[in-house]
Design a protein around this motif. Structure first.
Motif, PDB file in Angstrom:
ATOM      1  N   PHE A 206       0.806  -1.212   0.000  1.00 27.19           N
ATOM      2  CA  PHE A 206       0.000   0.000   0.000  1.00 27.19           C
ATOM      3  C   PHE A 206       0.848   1.275   0.000  1.00 27.19           C
ATOM      4  O   PHE A 206       0.370   2.331  -0.397  1.00 27.19           O
ATOM      5  CB  PHE A 206      -0.933   0.010   1.217  1.00 27.19           C
ATOM      6  N   ARG A 207       2.109   1.191   0.407  1.00 24.54           N
ATOM      7  CA  ARG A 207       2.964   2.366   0.436  1.00 24.54           C
ATOM      8  C   ARG A 207       4.007   2.339  -0.683  1.00 24.54           C
ATOM      9  O   ARG A 207       4.975   3.091  -0.642  1.00 24.54           O
ATOM     10  CB  ARG A 207       3.664   2.481   1.796  1.00 24.54           C
ATOM     11  N   HIS A 208       3.800   1.497  -1.677  1.00 23.24           N
ATOM     12  CA  HIS A 208       4.742   1.433  -2.793  1.00 23.24           C
ATOM     13  C   HIS A 208       4.828   2.801  -3.475  1.00 23.24           C
ATOM     14  O   HIS A 208       3.816   3.433  -3.785  1.00 23.24           O
ATOM     15  CB  HIS A 208       4.290   0.389  -3.813  1.00 23.24           C
ATOM     16  N   GLY A 209       6.060   3.251  -3.704  1.00 26.45           N
ATOM     17  CA  GLY A 209       6.252   4.523  -4.389  1.00 26.45           C
ATOM     18  C   GLY A 209       6.226   5.734  -3.489  1.00 26.45           C
ATOM     19  O   GLY A 209       6.381   6.865  -3.968  1.00 26.45           O
ATOM     20  N   HIS A 210       6.028   5.561  -2.177  1.00 28.57           N
ATOM     21  CA  HIS A 210       6.075   6.695  -1.258  1.00 28.57           C
ATOM     22  C   HIS A 210       7.526   7.123  -1.058  1.00 28.57           C
ATOM     23  O   HIS A 210       8.452   6.314  -1.188  1.00 28.57           O
ATOM     24  CB  HIS A 210       5.461   6.317   0.089  1.00 28.57           C
ATOM     25  N   PRO A 211       7.758   8.387  -0.702  1.00 31.11           N
ATOM     26  CA  PRO A 211       9.145   8.817  -0.437  1.00 31.11           C
ATOM     27  C   PRO A 211       9.719   8.083   0.765  1.00 31.11           C
ATOM     28  O   PRO A 211       9.041   7.862   1.764  1.00 31.11           O
ATOM     29  CB  PRO A 211       8.993  10.317  -0.137  1.00 31.11           C
ATOM     30  N   LYS A 212      10.997   7.705   0.661  1.00 31.80           N
ATOM     31  CA  LYS A 212      11.690   7.122   1.801  1.00 31.80           C
ATOM     32  C   LYS A 212      12.149   8.230   2.742  1.00 31.80           C
ATOM     33  O   LYS A 212      12.490   9.327   2.300  1.00 31.80           O
ATOM     34  CB  LYS A 212      12.902   6.312   1.332  1.00 31.80           C
ATOM     35  N   ALA A 213      12.160   7.932   4.019  1.00 35.77           N
ATOM     36  CA  ALA A 213      12.598   8.926   4.994  1.00 35.77           C
ATOM     37  C   ALA A 213      14.041   9.317   4.713  1.00 35.77           C
ATOM     38  O   ALA A 213      14.874   8.480   4.346  1.00 35.77           O
ATOM     39  CB  ALA A 213      12.460   8.364   6.411  1.00 35.77           C
ATOM     40  N   GLY A 214      14.355  10.588   4.875  1.00 39.27           N
ATOM     41  CA  GLY A 214      15.711  11.064   4.670  1.00 39.27           C
ATOM     42  C   GLY A 214      15.922  11.538   3.247  1.00 39.27           C
ATOM     43  O   GLY A 214      15.440  12.587   2.851  1.00 39.27           O
ATOM     44  N   LYS A 215      16.624  10.735   2.462  1.00 45.74           N
ATOM     45  CA  LYS A 215      16.962  11.133   1.093  1.00 45.74           C
ATOM     46  C   LYS A 215      15.711  11.304   0.235  1.00 45.74           C
ATOM     47  O   LYS A 215      15.612  12.252  -0.547  1.00 45.74           O
ATOM     48  CB  LYS A 215      17.890  10.087   0.482  1.00 45.74           C
ATOM     49  N   GLY A 216      14.771  10.377   0.389  1.00 42.55           N
ATOM     50  CA  GLY A 216      13.552  10.474  -0.411  1.00 42.55           C
ATOM     51  C   GLY A 216      12.730  11.700  -0.071  1.00 42.55           C
ATOM     52  O   GLY A 216      12.225  12.400  -0.954  1.00 42.55           O
ATOM     53  N   ASP A 217      12.575  11.984   1.214  1.00 40.86           N
ATOM     54  CA  ASP A 217      11.808  13.142   1.637  1.00 40.86           C
ATOM     55  C   ASP A 217      12.419  14.451   1.145  1.00 40.86           C
ATOM     56  O   ASP A 217      11.720  15.442   0.964  1.00 40.86           O
ATOM     57  CB  ASP A 217      11.713  13.192   3.166  1.00 40.86           C
ATOM     58  N   ARG A 218      13.733  14.443   0.952  1.00 38.17           N
ATOM     59  CA  ARG A 218      14.403  15.660   0.520  1.00 38.17           C
ATOM     60  C   ARG A 218      14.009  16.045  -0.901  1.00 38.17           C
ATOM     61  O   ARG A 218      13.945  17.221  -1.249  1.00 38.17           O
ATOM     62  CB  ARG A 218      15.915  15.459   0.600  1.00 38.17           C
ATOM     63  N   PHE A 219      13.747  15.042  -1.744  1.00 39.89           N
ATOM     64  CA  PHE A 219      13.462  15.314  -3.148  1.00 39.89           C
ATOM     65  C   PHE A 219      12.016  15.032  -3.556  1.00 39.89           C
ATOM     66  O   PHE A 219      11.566  15.518  -4.583  1.00 39.89           O
ATOM     67  CB  PHE A 219      14.391  14.475  -4.033  1.00 39.89           C
ATOM     68  N   PHE A 220      11.302  14.232  -2.780  1.00 37.63           N
ATOM     69  CA  PHE A 220       9.956  13.825  -3.165  1.00 37.63           C
ATOM     70  C   PHE A 220       8.952  14.147  -2.054  1.00 37.63           C
ATOM     71  O   PHE A 220       9.321  14.322  -0.887  1.00 37.63           O
ATOM     72  CB  PHE A 220       9.907  12.321  -3.461  1.00 37.63           C
ATOM     73  N   MET A 221       7.684  14.197  -2.455  1.00 37.04           N
ATOM     74  CA  MET A 221       6.601  14.430  -1.509  1.00 37.04           C
ATOM     75  C   MET A 221       5.351  13.738  -2.040  1.00 37.04           C
ATOM     76  O   MET A 221       5.287  13.344  -3.210  1.00 37.04           O
ATOM     77  CB  MET A 221       6.331  15.937  -1.377  1.00 37.04           C
ATOM     78  N   LEU A 222       4.364  13.548  -1.180  1.00 35.11           N
ATOM     79  CA  LEU A 222       3.073  13.059  -1.642  1.00 35.11           C
ATOM     80  C   LEU A 222       2.234  14.256  -2.069  1.00 35.11           C
ATOM     81  O   LEU A 222       2.231  15.288  -1.389  1.00 35.11           O
ATOM     82  CB  LEU A 222       2.367  12.277  -0.533  1.00 35.11           C
ATOM     83  N   PRO A 223       1.540  14.150  -3.200  1.00 34.40           N
ATOM     84  CA  PRO A 223       0.801  15.309  -3.710  1.00 34.40           C
ATOM     85  C   PRO A 223      -0.503  15.552  -2.952  1.00 34.40           C
ATOM     86  O   PRO A 223      -0.930  14.738  -2.132  1.00 34.40           O
ATOM     87  CB  PRO A 223       0.512  14.904  -5.162  1.00 34.40           C
ATOM     88  N   GLU A 224      -1.137  16.666  -3.284  1.00 31.36           N
ATOM     89  CA  GLU A 224      -2.409  16.999  -2.662  1.00 31.36           C
ATOM     90  C   GLU A 224      -3.506  15.990  -2.998  1.00 31.36           C
ATOM     91  O   GLU A 224      -4.498  15.872  -2.288  1.00 31.36           O
ATOM     92  CB  GLU A 224      -2.855  18.398  -3.093  1.00 31.36           C
ATOM     93  N   THR A 225      -3.305  15.252  -4.101  1.00 29.22           N
ATOM     94  CA  THR A 225      -4.310  14.278  -4.512  1.00 29.22           C
ATOM     95  C   THR A 225      -4.225  12.973  -3.724  1.00 29.22           C
ATOM     96  O   THR A 225      -5.030  12.068  -3.932  1.00 29.22           O
ATOM     97  CB  THR A 225      -4.169  13.953  -6.016  1.00 29.22           C
ATOM     98  N   SER A 226      -3.237  12.852  -2.834  1.00 32.67           N
ATOM     99  CA  SER A 226      -3.185  11.668  -1.975  1.00 32.67           C
ATOM    100  C   SER A 226      -4.443  11.634  -1.110  1.00 32.67           C
ATOM    101  O   SER A 226      -5.028  12.671  -0.786  1.00 32.67           O
ATOM    102  CB  SER A 226      -1.939  11.715  -1.078  1.00 32.67           C
ATOM    103  N   TYR A 227      -4.846  10.445  -0.723  1.00 34.12           N
ATOM    104  CA  TYR A 227      -6.064  10.318   0.062  1.00 34.12           C
ATOM    105  C   TYR A 227      -5.975   9.124   0.996  1.00 34.12           C
ATOM    106  O   TYR A 227      -5.131   8.247   0.834  1.00 34.12           O
ATOM    107  CB  TYR A 227      -7.279  10.175  -0.861  1.00 34.12           C
TER     108      TYR A 227
END
Length: 289
Positions: A206-227
C-alpha cells in the motif's frame, strides 16, 4: 490536510485523436517517435514508406491506408506525399543513389516525413505503439509549455517521477530508472508484497512509491491528490518537490544516470538550454558551457 476523496482520473491520451488543435500543438515533437521505439527510415533519413510506417506502429499496412483515406488533407499538410512519374524517378535516384534499384517496378509511392509519421501516431487508435507516442506527447506538452499565463503557475500539478524521467532522463529505460530510485533510497519498493486472489505475491504494497525517509523526503513528496482509503491507509505516489527539481537532476547524474542532450554540465550547477515550465512551475537553469 489530506483529502479523503479519490484522486482525479488521468487525462485520456485519445484527446489527440479527437482534437486537431491538440495535434497541431504537439506535431513538432517528432523526437517522440525515437523515444518510444527505434525508427527505421529510408536511406535519405527523411522518409518512410507505408509498409515501414505499418511496421513501426505494429499494424497491418491496410490500417495505414484506411487512416490516409480519412485524414488525407491533414497528413499531406504535415509532409505525406504520393509520388509518381518524374517526381518518383527523381526520388528513387536521390534516395538510394542506385536509380530504380531500391523501388524496382514501383510506379506510385506514398512516403511520410517524420512529422507526417508522428501525425499517423496521433490518429491511429489500434496500435499500442501509437498509444505510447500519444502519452509521451501529452506528458511533454504538460511539462514543457509556453509560459503564457504566469498567474496560473501556482495552480499546477506536481511532477510525477515517470514524467520527470521523460523530460530529463528519457534515454534511461523506465525499469532501470525506477530501480535506481528504489535502490538509492529515494522511494519505497513494495513490489510483489501482497497476494493476489490466487495467493501469489504479485500485488504492490500500500505504500509502494512513497518517499523514503531522509533522502527520499528531501526530493519527493506526496501530492495533494493523496487520500486516505476506507481502511485508513494513505494512498498515493510520490511527486518531485517543485523546488528541488534541479537538485534532483544533478544528484541523479552524479549517481551515473545518463541525462538528455538538452542538459549540460557546468562548473557549479546543471543547465538547460532554456528556461522551462514544468507542470506550471518555471524552472530557470543557467545555460551551460
Amino acid at each position: 490536510m489530506l483529502s479523503t476523496a479519490p484522486p482525479p482520473p488521468i487525462s485520456n491520451e485519445l484527446v489527440l485523436t479527437e482534437s486537431r488543435t491538440m495535434r497541431a500543438q504537439t506535431i513538432e515533437r517528432t523526437d517522440a517517435l525515437d523515444k518510444v521505439k527505434a525508427l527505421a527510415m529510408l536511406p535519405d533519413n527523411l522518409h518512410v514508406t507505408t509498409e515501414m510506417a505499418a511496421t513501426y506502429f505494429e499494424v497491418d499496412a491496410q490500417a495505414i491506408h484506411s487512416l490516409v483515406r480519412r485524414n488525407r488533407d491533414e497528413l499531406e499538410q504535415n509532409g505525406m506525399a504520393t509520388l509518381q512519374g518524374a517526381e518518383l524517378r527523381a526520388f528513387k535516384t536521390e534516395t538510394g543513389g542506385q536509380g530504380d534499384h531500391l523501388f524496382n517496378g514501383v510506379r506510385t509511392l506514398r512516403v511520410f516525413t517524420r512529422r507526417a509519421l508522428l501525425n499517423v501516431g496521433q490518429l491511429l487508435t489500434d496500435s499500442e505503439v501509437a498509444r505510447q507516442v500519444r502519452e509521451y506527447l501529452l506528458n511533454i506538452e504538460q511539462v514543457v509549455r509556453d509560459d503564457t499565463t504566469p498567474r496560473q503557475l501556482t495552480q499546477a500539478k506536481r511532477l510525477p517521477p515517470k514524467t520527470f524521467r521523460q523530460v530529463f532522463f528519457s534515454d534511461v529505460p523506465e525499469g532501470r530508472f525506477f530501480g535506481h530510485l528504489y535502490t538509492h533510497n529515494y522511494l519505497l519498493d513494495q513490489r510483489n508484497q501482497r497476494k493476489d486472489e490466487f495467493g501469489n505475491l504479485t500485488k504492490e504494497g500500500f505504500r509502494h512509491g512513497h518517499p523514503k525517509a531522509g533522502k527520499g523526503d528531501r526530493f519527493f513528496m506526496l501530492p495533494e491528490t493523496s487520500y486516505v482509503d476506507a481502511n485508513g491507509r494513505l494512498r498515493g505516489r510520490a511527486v518531485v518537490r517543485p523546488d528541488r527539481i534541479q537538485d534532483l537532476v544533478e544528484q541523479l547524474i552524479s549517481e551515473g544516470l545518463r541525462h538528455n542532450p538538452s542538459i549540460s554540465r557546468a562548473p557549479s550547477r546543471l543547465a538547460l538550454t532554456e528556461s522551462t515550465v514544468i507542470n506550471g512551475y518555471r524552472i530557470t537553469m543557467r545555460r551551460g558551457a
